[in-house]
Write a protein that holds these residues in place. Sequence first.
Motif, PDB file in Angstrom:
ATOM      1  N   UNK A  33       0.909  -1.214  -0.109  1.00  0.00           N
ATOM      2  CA  UNK A  33       0.016   0.034   0.074  1.00  0.00           C
ATOM      3  C   UNK A  33       0.870   1.322  -0.140  1.00  0.00           C
ATOM      4  N   UNK A  34       1.943   1.191   0.722  1.00  0.00           N
ATOM      5  CA  UNK A  34       2.933   2.493   0.995  1.00  0.00           C
ATOM      6  C   UNK A  34       3.316   2.562  -0.582  1.00  0.00           C
ATOM      7  N   UNK A  35       4.139   1.380  -1.194  1.00  0.00           N
ATOM      8  CA  UNK A  35       4.586   1.633  -2.461  1.00  0.00           C
ATOM      9  C   UNK A  35       3.537   2.212  -3.607  1.00  0.00           C
ATOM     10  N   UNK A  36       2.200   1.714  -3.533  1.00  0.00           N
ATOM     11  CA  UNK A  36       1.315   2.318  -4.463  1.00  0.00           C
ATOM     12  C   UNK A  36       0.946   3.745  -4.156  1.00  0.00           C
ATOM     13  N   UNK A  37       0.896   4.328  -2.814  1.00  0.00           N
ATOM     14  CA  UNK A  37       0.911   5.661  -2.557  1.00  0.00           C
ATOM     15  C   UNK A  37       2.210   6.353  -3.172  1.00  0.00           C
ATOM     16  N   UNK A  38       3.379   5.804  -2.741  1.00  0.00           N
ATOM     17  CA  UNK A  38       4.350   6.533  -3.215  1.00  0.00           C
ATOM     18  C   UNK A  38       4.675   6.784  -4.977  1.00  0.00           C
ATOM     19  N   UNK A  39       3.955   5.359  -5.492  1.00  0.00           N
ATOM     20  CA  UNK A  39       4.142   5.550  -6.930  1.00  0.00           C
ATOM     21  C   UNK A  39       3.228   6.800  -7.645  1.00  0.00           C
ATOM     22  N   UNK A  40       2.011   6.811  -6.889  1.00  0.00           N
ATOM     23  CA  UNK A  40       1.065   7.891  -7.184  1.00  0.00           C
ATOM     24  C   UNK A  40       1.553   9.258  -6.969  1.00  0.00           C
ATOM     25  N   UNK A  41       2.117   9.539  -5.841  1.00  0.00           N
ATOM     26  CA  UNK A  41       2.994  10.773  -5.693  1.00  0.00           C
ATOM     27  C   UNK A  41       3.926  10.979  -6.603  1.00  0.00           C
TER      28      UNK A  41
END
Length: 68
Positions: A33-41
Amino acid sequence: MNFESRIMELESRLAFQDDTIQALSDELLEQNRRIERMQLQLTALARRQEELNGLSGIAEDEAPPPHY
């Protein structure tokens, strides 16, 4: 060690391993989930950078001026 105590020991180990596997699975899910958020950012930041480059008139192929 008799048969019954060996089975109890194995059951105890199995329960501990099940708890450990669940904890690791939960942590892996949170990491994803953290990786997905960072990719979106990162995608949003890249778009913003492109917009800012367009506003300032900087071309990506344009070389910087020489320093004298």
